[in-house]
Every structure is written in structure tokens, then in C-alpha cells.
Design a protein around this motif. Structure first.
Motif, PDB file in Angstrom:
ATOM      1  N   HIS A 259       0.839  -1.227   0.000  1.00 11.20           N
ATOM      2  CA  HIS A 259       0.000   0.000   0.000  1.00 11.20           C
ATOM      3  C   HIS A 259       0.867   1.268   0.000  1.00 11.20           C
ATOM      4  N   GLY A 260       0.167   2.398   0.081  1.00  7.99           N
ATOM      5  CA  GLY A 260       0.851   3.689   0.056  1.00  7.99           C
ATOM      6  C   GLY A 260       0.959   4.271  -1.349  1.00  7.99           C
ATOM      7  N   GLY A 261       0.332   3.595  -2.357  1.00 17.86           N
ATOM      8  CA  GLY A 261       0.419   4.101  -3.730  1.00 17.86           C
ATOM      9  C   GLY A 261      -0.742   5.030  -4.068  1.00 17.86           C
ATOM     10  N   ASP A 262      -0.619   5.697  -5.221  1.00 16.79           N
ATOM     11  CA  ASP A 262      -1.676   6.623  -5.668  1.00 16.79           C
ATOM     12  C   ASP A 262      -2.835   5.870  -6.301  1.00 16.79           C
ATOM     13  N   GLU A 263      -4.017   6.472  -6.229  1.00 12.80           N
ATOM     14  CA  GLU A 263      -5.173   5.924  -6.940  1.00 12.80           C
ATOM     15  C   GLU A 263      -5.004   6.225  -8.432  1.00 12.80           C
ATOM     16  N   VAL A 264      -5.247   5.218  -9.263  1.00 17.24           N
ATOM     17  CA  VAL A 264      -5.013   5.364 -10.703  1.00 17.24           C
ATOM     18  C   VAL A 264      -6.153   4.740 -11.501  1.00 17.24           C
ATOM     19  N   ASP A 265      -6.147   5.057 -12.797  1.00 18.69           N
ATOM     20  CA  ASP A 265      -7.043   4.409 -13.752  1.00 18.69           C
ATOM     21  C   ASP A 265      -6.181   3.363 -14.479  1.00 18.69           C
ATOM     22  N   PRO A 266      -6.640   2.106 -14.565  1.00 13.15           N
ATOM     23  CA  PRO A 266      -5.769   1.079 -15.177  1.00 13.15           C
ATOM     24  C   PRO A 266      -5.431   1.355 -16.640  1.00 13.15           C
ATOM     25  N   ASP A 267      -6.230   2.182 -17.302  1.00 12.42           N
ATOM     26  CA  ASP A 267      -5.933   2.483 -18.708  1.00 12.42           C
ATOM     27  C   ASP A 267      -4.924   3.610 -18.882  1.00 12.42           C
ATOM     28  N   THR A 268      -4.747   4.410 -17.839  1.00 11.47           N
ATOM     29  CA  THR A 268      -3.830   5.556 -18.011  1.00 11.47           C
ATOM     30  C   THR A 268      -2.707   5.546 -16.969  1.00 11.47           C
ATOM     31  N   ILE A 269      -2.601   4.476 -16.205  1.00 10.04           N
ATOM     32  CA  ILE A 269      -1.576   4.387 -15.144  1.00 10.04           C
ATOM     33  C   ILE A 269      -0.172   4.646 -15.706  1.00 10.04           C
ATOM     34  N   ASP A 270       0.631   5.350 -14.945  1.00 12.55           N
ATOM     35  CA  ASP A 270       2.022   5.597 -15.331  1.00 12.55           C
ATOM     36  C   ASP A 270       2.823   4.316 -15.029  1.00 12.55           C
ATOM     37  N   ARG A 271       3.274   3.642 -16.075  1.00 12.57           N
ATOM     38  CA  ARG A 271       3.997   2.368 -15.901  1.00 12.57           C
ATOM     39  C   ARG A 271       5.507   2.571 -15.827  1.00 12.57           C
ATOM     40  N   THR A 272       5.935   3.825 -15.935  1.00 13.93           N
ATOM     41  CA  THR A 272       7.363   4.111 -15.780  1.00 13.93           C
ATOM     42  C   THR A 272       7.619   4.354 -14.298  1.00 13.93           C
ATOM     43  N   THR A 273       8.762   3.884 -13.797  1.00 16.43           N
ATOM     44  CA  THR A 273       9.057   4.159 -12.389  1.00 16.43           C
ATOM     45  C   THR A 273      10.019   5.345 -12.298  1.00 16.43           C
ATOM     46  N   HIS A 274       9.866   6.126 -11.223  1.00 15.48           N
ATOM     47  CA  HIS A 274      10.637   7.354 -11.046  1.00 15.48           C
ATOM     48  C   HIS A 274      11.411   7.297  -9.729  1.00 15.48           C
ATOM     49  N   LYS A 275      12.370   8.211  -9.619  1.00  6.48           N
ATOM     50  CA  LYS A 275      13.216   8.267  -8.415  1.00  6.48           C
ATOM     51  C   LYS A 275      12.361   8.308  -7.144  1.00  6.48           C
ATOM     52  N   GLU A 276      11.313   9.156  -7.199  1.00  7.21           N
ATOM     53  CA  GLU A 276      10.499   9.312  -5.973  1.00  7.21           C
ATOM     54  C   GLU A 276       9.658   8.072  -5.639  1.00  7.21           C
ATOM     55  N   ASP A 277       9.494   7.156  -6.615  1.00  7.57           N
ATOM     56  CA  ASP A 277       8.789   5.898  -6.320  1.00  7.57           C
ATOM     57  C   ASP A 277       9.631   4.985  -5.437  1.00  7.57           C
ATOM     58  N   ILE A 278      10.942   5.182  -5.494  1.00  9.35           N
ATOM     59  CA  ILE A 278      11.873   4.189  -4.958  1.00  9.35           C
ATOM     60  C   ILE A 278      12.662   4.673  -3.747  1.00  9.35           C
ATOM     61  N   GLU A 279      12.872   5.987  -3.642  1.00  9.64           N
ATOM     62  CA  GLU A 279      13.867   6.480  -2.664  1.00  9.64           C
ATOM     63  C   GLU A 279      13.531   6.122  -1.209  1.00  9.64           C
ATOM     64  N   HIS A 280      12.238   6.125  -0.879  1.00  7.42           N
ATOM     65  CA  HIS A 280      11.855   5.824   0.503  1.00  7.42           C
ATOM     66  C   HIS A 280      12.215   4.367   0.852  1.00  7.42           C
ATOM     67  N   LEU A 281      11.900   3.465  -0.081  1.00  5.49           N
ATOM     68  CA  LEU A 281      12.215   2.050   0.143  1.00  5.49           C
ATOM     69  C   LEU A 281      13.738   1.858   0.238  1.00  5.49           C
ATOM     70  N   SER A 282      14.470   2.571  -0.596  1.00  2.65           N
ATOM     71  CA  SER A 282      15.939   2.446  -0.577  1.00  2.65           C
ATOM     72  C   SER A 282      16.506   2.861   0.781  1.00  2.65           C
ATOM     73  N   LYS A 283      15.856   3.852   1.426  1.00  4.73           N
ATOM     74  CA  LYS A 283      16.311   4.266   2.768  1.00  4.73           C
ATOM     75  C   LYS A 283      16.112   3.119   3.755  1.00  4.73           C
ATOM     76  N   PHE A 284      14.977   2.432   3.637  1.00  3.47           N
ATOM     77  CA  PHE A 284      14.721   1.272   4.513  1.00  3.47           C
ATOM     78  C   PHE A 284      15.765   0.176   4.272  1.00  3.47           C
ATOM     79  N   ILE A 285      16.097  -0.042   2.996  1.00  3.03           N
ATOM     80  CA  ILE A 285      17.090  -1.075   2.667  1.00  3.03           C
ATOM     81  C   ILE A 285      18.423  -0.733   3.330  1.00  3.03           C
ATOM     82  N   HIS A 286      18.825   0.522   3.187  1.00  9.40           N
ATOM     83  CA  HIS A 286      20.096   0.981   3.753  1.00  9.40           C
ATOM     84  C   HIS A 286      20.128   0.740   5.266  1.00  9.40           C
ATOM     85  N   LYS A 287      18.984   1.045   5.907  1.00 12.09           N
ATOM     86  CA  LYS A 287      18.935   0.984   7.371  1.00 12.09           C
ATOM     87  C   LYS A 287      18.714  -0.435   7.896  1.00 12.09           C
ATOM     88  N   TYR A 288      17.849  -1.195   7.234  1.00 13.68           N
ATOM     89  CA  TYR A 288      17.418  -2.467   7.826  1.00 13.68           C
ATOM     90  C   TYR A 288      17.995  -3.718   7.155  1.00 13.68           C
TER      91      TYR A 288
END
Ligand SMILES: Cc1cc2nc3c(=O)[nH]c(=O)nc-3n(C[C@H](O)[C@H](O)[C@H](O)COP(=O)(O)OP(=O)(O)OC[C@H]3O[C@@H](n4cnc5c(N)ncnc54)[C@H](O)[C@@H]3O)c2cc1C
Length: 373
Positions: free
Chosen positions: A264-293
Motif C-alpha cells: 500500500h501507500g500508492g496513488d489511486e489510478v485508472d488502469p488504462d492511463t496508469i504511469d507504468r514508468t518508475t521514477h526516483k520518488e517511487d523508490i527512494e523511501h524504500l531504498s532508505k529502509f534497505i540501507h537501514k534495515y
């Protein structure tokens, strides 16, 4: 009539219904807008967790037990390796583990409870917090989703089912005698439909005003600094509650990369127009958890994929017939935790669609609790 039953959407759930309907001897058609095992819906990304004690409700445990048998059955019928039972740990404060523990006690499932010190000795890949408790589920594992979908679909075809692949259903019109299916200009007439369109279910059945919402989710792969310690034998699946967020991960399947994601924690989207490209801001929070845990993973993500949860108001599945809408069986949406149940839910939907008494009670999933025609 073109067939007894048609399955609309041969994805995670639909492929199982397709297989189960064909196994029952029904004359069955399947309609799938992409190729089975594609990466545009909810059934891709290498792995899906299978658990036994179930935090979402102890009522799910009997379904899980049946589901596991059916995954094994599909493996036998298709000579594949779909499900791997490698165990799972759930990390959190004791309160967060309560439901797992009560499910395990109720159904006499094996489990262990470790404190942070004991867990650190056994799972040194993780950095635990002082108050963490660790629930160990030795009978959990993971399913390979693309292989599962392709195998069930292929088995259904071997049993006589017909698949229209790359074909979008544009509308369905049920009546008392059957259902007309429209695929653009083309139309088909069948006795019954199973609607397993996942994130697109609301679009296919607009008259139901389904109270569901589609959430964009990101799967991220990180490189192991020491791949040996992230193997299936040494690094069980984990779920973790950290700083108010739930996240989870799997051992490395290729000997290099480890998949991790937020729940969870993702944006509400329409399946026909969802952005399928991933961006830095999609990942950076998780990467902080990886670094720490999990510091033995390199926190620079190697790749990422977009997926979709289709959430329901009560977080339970929608399965069964709809009052006032004859000859339609809903198989989903699955509220973001359905993959592990695909074969049993596909079987139950196949039973409803062929007017057999379902072999398990599916009242808790009945569509009418949420919708009216
Ligand atoms: C990132 C992520 C991680 C997850 N992790 C887990 C997990 O670890 N364990 C677990 O149990 N569950 C997990 N889930 C949830 C699980 O994957 C979903 O509940 C399940 O895949 C939903 O299946 P579905 O059949 O409803 O949807 P899908 O698999 O998306 O299938 C729907 C199909 O219908 C087709 N379709 C739609 N409309 C039409 C149309 N008009 N005509 C023809 N075809 C159509 C689509 O192309 C698609 O193939 C996860 C989900 C995501 C997104």
C-alpha cells in the motif's frame, strides 16, 4: 450458444477458473486482452507470497489449505515448479503479530516466536529493533505468478478450452437465458460468464458502481553484496512493519537480486492511463529502509516494475453471483492479496458458474455485501 461459460480476463484468477471449468468438462471460452502472464495487470513480478496463518482474518486459513493442495495439483498436471515452501518471517511489535498467532493457534499450525536477539542470530541479514518480535511461519512460501498463469491457461486449453488471446471484451449483456459478449464488432453468446477482469472490473460492469479503487504499486529489485546469504535456504520471505509502513521481500531467485516492496501507500489510478514508468520518488523511501534495515543489499535499485492493487472497502474479495444480474459470476477484485488463493477461488467460481454447490462456503466474499444492481 458459443459455449457454456466464458471467462473474461485470463489473468491471475481467471486462468485458474479457466482451468477448473475445463477440468469440470464445461465447454469454455477465455478472453484475454494481453498474453497470459503479461505485466500490465496484477499477476507479474516473479514471486507472490503464500502464507498459512493469515493476518487479514483467520477465516481465510481453510481456503489457504485448499489452495496449497491445488497449487500442487497444477504442478503435477503441468510438470512445473510453481510453489516453493521456504518459510516466512513476520517482523513487528507483538501487537502486529496477534492475528498470525491466533490463526496459528486456532488451526494448530506450526510457528515460532523469536525476540530480536534470537532473530538476529538466525537472520543476520536483517537489522531488528529492540522491541521487534519475529513470527516464523515454516509452511509459508512463494508462488511464481507468470508460470502459474501460463500453466493453468495451457492446461485448460489441453482439456479443450478455447482462448481468445489479445482480444478485449468491450461489453457484456446478461439476460435470463445467457450472456452476450461484445468484442468490438464481434459478438459471442454463452450461458454464463465469470468476470475476472481485475483492475478493469468496474469498466466492464459499470452498472454495478463497484466501490473499489485501483492503487499503483511498485516492486523494486536490489543487488546483494553477498548473494550467498540471500539464497532461498538462508533468507526466508519477510514481512515487516517499520516506522508505520508495511513492506516485504523475497530471497534471490537469480543469485543476485532481491525483490522488495511496500504494501500500500500508492496513488489511486485508472488502469488504462496508469504511469507504468518508475521514477526516483517511487523508490527512494524504500531504498532508505534497505540501507537501514538490510545493509547487505546495495540500496541503489537495479530495476523496478509497476503493478496494481484493486482495493475493496472491507479488504475482502468479491466472489459469487450478483443478485439481479443473472448468469454472471464475479471472481474478484481481490483486494491486493489474492494471488495465493487463485486456484481455490477459481475452483469455487467454476462451481458457481456451472450451478454446482460450492465445496466451501463463500458467503464472506458475496458481492451483495457491497453492491446492488
Ligand atoms: C505489487 C503486487 C504484489 C502483490 N503481492 C501479492 C502476494 O505476495 N501474495 C498474494 O497473494 N497476492 C499479492 N498481490 C495481489 C494479487 O497479485 C492480486 O490480488 C491478483 O493478481 C489479482 O488477480 P486478478 O485476476 O484479479 O487480476 P489480473 O491478474 O490483473 O487479471 C485480470 C486480467 O483481466 C484482463 N482483462 C481485463 N479487462 C479485460 C477485458 N475487457 N477483456 C479481456 N481481458 C481483460 C487483464 O488483461 C488481466 O489479464 C500483489 C499484487 C501486486 C500488484
Amino acid at each position: 450458444m458459443d459455449a457454456d461459460v466464458a471467462v473474461i480476463g485470463v489473468g491471475s484468477m481467471g486462468s485458474s477458473a479457466f482451468w477448473q471449468l475445463a477440468s469440470l468438462g464445461a465447454n469454455v471460452l477465455g478472453f484475454e486482452r494481453y498474453a497470459p502472464g503479461h505485466d500490465k495487470g496484477a499477476g507479474h513480478g516473479e514471486t507472490r507470497i503464500f502464507r498459512t496463518a493469515y493476518g487479514e482474518g483467520t477465516e481465510y486459513v481453510p481456503f489457504l489449505q485448499e489452495s496449497k493442495q491445488l497449487w500442487r495439483h497444477l504442478e503435477t498436471e503441468t510438470d512445473t515448479d510453481i510453489y516453493s515452501e521456504i518459510g516466512r518471517i513476520n517482523i513487528g511489535e507483538k501487537e502486529a503479530l496477534k492475528k498470525d498467532i491466533s490463526g496459528a493457534k486456532l488451526y494448530q499450525l506450526p510457528y515460532e516466536l523469536l525476540d530480536a536477539k534470537e532473530a538476529a542470530a538466525r537472520f543476520p541479514q536483517h537489522r531488528f529493533e529492540e522491541n521487534d518480535m519475529i513470527y516464523v511461519d515454516p509452511q509459508a512460501g512463494f508462488v511464481r505468478p507468470e508460470l502459474a498463469i501460463q500453466s493453468a491457461t495451457q492446461r485448460a486449453i489441453e482439456l479443450g478450452a478455447k482462448l481468445y488471446c489479445g482480444v478485449s471484451v468491450t461489453a457484456i449483456e446478461p439476460d435470463d437465458a445467457g450472456v452476450t459478449i461484445y468484442c468490438g464488432e464481434e459478438r459471442f453468446r454463452v450461458g454464463h460468464v465469470v468476470v475476472s477482469a481485475g483492475a478493469w472490473a468496474s469498466k466492464l460492469l459499470p452498472q454495478l458502481s463497484l466501490p473499489v479503487w485501483v492503487e499503483r504499486q511498485i516492486l523494486v529489485w536490489y543487488r546483494a553484496k553477498n548473494p550467498d546469504v540471500f539464497s532461498m535456504e538462508k533468507f526466508p520471505i519477510f514481512g515487516r512493519e517499520t516506522e508505520g509502513q508495511r513492506w516485504y521481500g523475497f530471497p534471490s531467485l537469480d543469485g543476485h537480486l532481491v525483490k522488495v516492496a511496500f504494501h500500500h501507500g500508492g496513488d489511486e489510478v485508472d488502469p488504462d492511463t496508469i504511469d507504468r514508468t518508475t521514477h526516483k520518488e517511487d523508490i527512494e523511501h524504500l531504498s532508505k529502509f534497505i540501507h537501514k534495515y538490510i545493509p547487505d543489499l546495495d540500496p541503489n535499485a537495479v530495476k523496478a516494475k509497476v503493478c496494481m492493487y484493486t482495493n475493496t472497502p472491507d479488504n475482502h474479495f468479491i466472489i459469487g453471483s450478483v443478485s439481479g444480474m443473472p448468469n454472471v459470476t464475479m471472481l474478484g477484485p481481490m483486494a491486493g492479496h489474492g494471488f495465493k488463493f487463485a486456484p481455490i477461488m477459481g475452483k469455487l467460481a467454476a462451481e458457481v458458474a456451472t450451478e454446482l454447490t460450492p465445496t466451501m462456503n463463500i458467503d464472506m466474499f458475496r458481492p451483495d455485501r457491497l453492491i446492488r444492481v
